[in-house]
Design a protein around this motif. Sequence first.
Motif, short mmCIF file in Angstrom:
data_model
loop_
_atom_site.label_atom_id
_atom_site.label_comp_id
_atom_site.label_asym_id
_atom_site.label_seq_id
_atom_site.Cartn_x
_atom_site.Cartn_y
_atom_site.Cartn_z
N LYS A 54 6.78 2.54 -4.82
CA LYS A 54 5.82 3.52 -4.33
C LYS A 54 4.96 2.92 -3.23
O LYS A 54 4.72 3.54 -2.20
CB LYS A 54 4.93 3.99 -5.49
N SER A 55 4.50 1.69 -3.45
CA SER A 55 3.67 1.01 -2.46
C SER A 55 4.46 0.77 -1.17
O SER A 55 3.95 0.99 -0.06
CB SER A 55 3.18 -0.31 -3.03
N GLU A 56 5.68 0.31 -1.30
CA GLU A 56 6.52 0.05 -0.12
C GLU A 56 6.79 1.34 0.66
O GLU A 56 6.70 1.37 1.89
CB GLU A 56 7.83 -0.58 -0.57
N LEU A 57 7.11 2.40 -0.06
CA LEU A 57 7.37 3.69 0.57
C LEU A 57 6.12 4.21 1.29
O LEU A 57 6.19 4.69 2.41
CB LEU A 57 7.84 4.70 -0.47
N TYR A 58 4.97 4.07 0.64
CA TYR A 58 3.72 4.51 1.26
C TYR A 58 3.46 3.74 2.55
O TYR A 58 3.08 4.33 3.57
CB TYR A 58 2.55 4.31 0.28
N ASN A 59 3.65 2.44 2.52
CA ASN A 59 3.42 1.63 3.72
C ASN A 59 4.37 2.00 4.85
O ASN A 59 3.97 2.07 6.01
CB ASN A 59 3.54 0.14 3.39
#
Length: 128
Positions: A54-59
Amino acid sequence: MAYSIPRDAFLLLEEAFNHDRQKAEIFAKAIKESIQAIEHRSEEQMTHKKESLKSELYNELRTELATKEFVRAEIATARAELSAEISVVRSELKQNTLWLKILVGIAVFGLTLFNPPFVKLVELIMAK
């Protein structure tokens, strides 16, 4: 998630321990706790993996998507360019309007000057 060993498996354990029910129950409990520990660990890993994805996708999306400031800056740039183009078109329109007035004046002057009745009228006025 609660897990219980199937009855057939427990009977096999009891048979493996020479019908010692207490040893079979202890071993069954150990198996059950091992399975629960594995489930708990896999849930933790899935949660961690989910959060990292989720964090990677958001970034990644944050860098790809337009922000409000970017959109506002682009709109301001477009407005400035449009206003410059409008001023150029207005100046050209004024220049064309002036040329049109001059051409209409020349046409009216030419039509009246070379019109035979007008020429006769001018001759009459000048002759007097």
